[in-house]
Enzyme design. Structure first.
Site, PDB file in Angstrom:
ATOM      1  N   ASP A   7      -1.443  -8.031  -1.438  1.00  0.00           N
ATOM      2  CA  ASP A   7      -2.827  -8.205  -1.884  1.00  0.00           C
ATOM      3  C   ASP A   7      -3.557  -9.110  -0.888  1.00  0.00           C
ATOM      4  OD1 ASP A   7      -5.138  -8.392  -3.374  1.00  0.00           O
ATOM      5  OD2 ASP A   7      -4.089  -8.786  -5.266  1.00  0.00           O
ATOM      6  N   ASP A  37      -7.669  -3.122  -0.806  1.00  0.00           N
ATOM      7  CA  ASP A  37      -6.990  -4.327  -0.321  1.00  0.00           C
ATOM      8  C   ASP A  37      -5.670  -4.608  -1.035  1.00  0.00           C
ATOM      9  OD1 ASP A  37      -7.931  -4.972  -2.780  1.00  0.00           O
ATOM     10  OD2 ASP A  37      -9.097  -6.697  -2.153  1.00  0.00           O
ATOM     11  N   GLU A  38      -5.081  -3.624  -1.663  1.00  0.00           N
ATOM     12  CA  GLU A  38      -3.933  -3.883  -2.526  1.00  0.00           C
ATOM     13  C   GLU A  38      -3.012  -2.667  -2.593  1.00  0.00           C
ATOM     14  OE1 GLU A  38      -5.300  -5.114  -6.361  1.00  0.00           O
ATOM     15  OE2 GLU A  38      -3.328  -4.849  -7.261  1.00  0.00           O
TER      16      GLU A  38
END
Length: 415
Positions: free
Chosen positions: A11, A101-102
């Site tokens: 993350d 983003d993860e």
DNA sequence: TCTGGGGTCCTAGGACCC
DNA sequence: TCTGGGGTCCTAGGACCC
């Protein structure tokens, strides 16, 4: 021999804000926010003042007078997000992207190549820092849920490993809201039962949780608290719905407001469907009133739609029906369209002969086919000359939008 | 805190069929 | 005619996540 489960959850920290600080060194160490009218992302320095994403820009400035707003470089977010998540692919093909983003990665089958999962997690962090210049947090555990909690605990810019056998001790004192599926409502209900930590949750009988939170949520939490998480890492998700919405401030619920807004939303949704040769049978609209209460209306058609004008018409009828049920509400603050029950669209409509008995509510009818033909011409021109080149441009919506379209696209799921 | 935009999943009632 | 039970689909609302 069975391979021990080993899940990484990666993350990127305060992602948009970190990218801005990377690209402009003058912003490092300072409280910054991406956005303007609304905060789309805040740096850790800004979060320390209570600035949160989704917050009105005015309020954010009140909390943090030195807050520096930047407009956002969305193409860079996409490039760097793809690059960071792409690094996980160097360790395993089993990567499940959750958002820009993860991601999760199942590295259980890679230990003979790269060593222990912890070593892989360290390598990912090192490489994201060295090759991209960005901070990233990782969690390592036997299940997705635990790995996700571990990465939350690791933030910012850290690594937390939960070795097999230590799960219960790790979770024991953590607050319940770190668990997937526990939002404000569930947290409050659990608090009413005297349950604030995951350890307390684990000590609560499953039937009790199900009674308070519902069968699905209660049962799931009971399983997770006992560290039973059957979810696998899934490399490819197929989207189940496509939608778009527009916040309107407070506008009168009149045709002059509703028609152009719905046309714009229908255009966004239908163009995305057509781009992937898909169409949907169920159309849902959402109308939010000035007091933020909201209603939805939906209809399931015999045939799937992907023509902009057809979708806009159906949505208009649904919105009218919703408004008719709430005659006292004169102001609306948001309109949304969503299409679900998605199907592959083989486009047989184009081959249909024109029919006299023309029912334009049926997407497969002659009108539907003609509309689709016109839409395809528009799609082709946009492909060549850009989205603003042609189309339902008269819609404009006042020109000034709360959120730029490029930002919207970052949140869109792949169809 | 008076809330931006794109999604997923669950629940509950009703219609309808066998 | 009344009653029972199971399954599927649709609709509306809501919680939650990024």
């Amino acid at each position: 021999m069975a391979v021990a489960a080993a899940i990484l959850h990666a993350d990127l920290d305060a992602f948009y804000a970190s990218v801005e600080q990377l690209l402009d060194p003058a912003l490092r160490g300072r409280p910054i926010a991406v956005g303007g009218g609304v905060v789309l992302a805040a740096s850790y320095e800004a979060k320390a003042f209570g600035v949160r994403s989704g917050m009105a820009g005015r309020r954010a400035r009140a909390l943090c007078p030195d807050l520096h707003f930047v407009p956002g470089r969305f193409a860079e977010y996409r490039r760097l997000g793809d690059a960071a998540i792409g690094l996980l692919g160097d360790f395993t093909p089993l990567v499940e992207r959750i958002s820009i983003d993860e991601a999760f990665a199942d590295v259980g089958g890679s230990v003979h190549l790269f060593g222990a999962p912890e070593e892989m997690a360290k390598a990912v962090r090192r490489r994201v820092r060295a090759e991209l210049g960005l901070p990233i947090s990782l969690g390592v555990a036997a299940t997705k849920h635990l790995a996700k909690i571990a990465s939350q605990v690791a933030k910012p810019d850290g690594l937390v490993v939960v070795p097999a056998g230590t799960e219960r001790a790790f979770l024991h004192d953590l607050p319940v809201e770190l668990m997937w599926g526990v939002g404000p409502v569930a947290r409050a209900r659990l608090a009413d039962m005297g349950v604030a930590t995951i350890g307390q949750l684990a000590a609560t009988p499953g039937w009790s949780l199900e009674r308070i939170l519902g069968r699905a949520v209660g049962g799931k939490l009971a399983a997770l608290a006992a560290n039973r998480d059957p979810r696998q890492v899934v490399t490819r998700h197929r989207a189940r719905s496509v939608g778009a919405q527009s916040a309107l401030g407070r506008r009168p619920a009149t045709d002059e407001v509703i028609r152009p807004t719905l046309l714009h939303l229908a255009d966004r949704v239908a163009a995305r469907l057509r781009a992937k040769s898909r169409a949907g049978r169920t159309v849902t609209v959402r109308v939010r009133f000035a007091d933020l209460s909201a209603v939805t209306r939906s209809v399931t058609l015999g045939q799937a739609v992907s023509a902009t004008a057809s979708l806009a018409e159906i949505a208009r009828d649904l919105v009218r029906a919703a408004l008719a049920d709430h005659p006292d509400e004169r102001l609306i603050s948001l309109l949304a369209i969503s299409v679900s029950h998605l199907e592959r669209n083989p486009m047989p409509q184009l081959e249909l002969p024109l029919r006299l008995a023309d029912d334009k509510r049926r997407p497969g009818s002659a009108t539907g086919a003609a509309r689709l033909t016109a839409d395809r011409a528009i799609d082709a021109i946009r492909d060549r000359f850009g989205r603003g080149a042609i189309g339902y441009g008269s819609v404009v919506l006042g020109g000034r939008r709360a959120v730029p379209d490029v930002f919207r696209e970052l949140a869109e799921k792949t169809l």
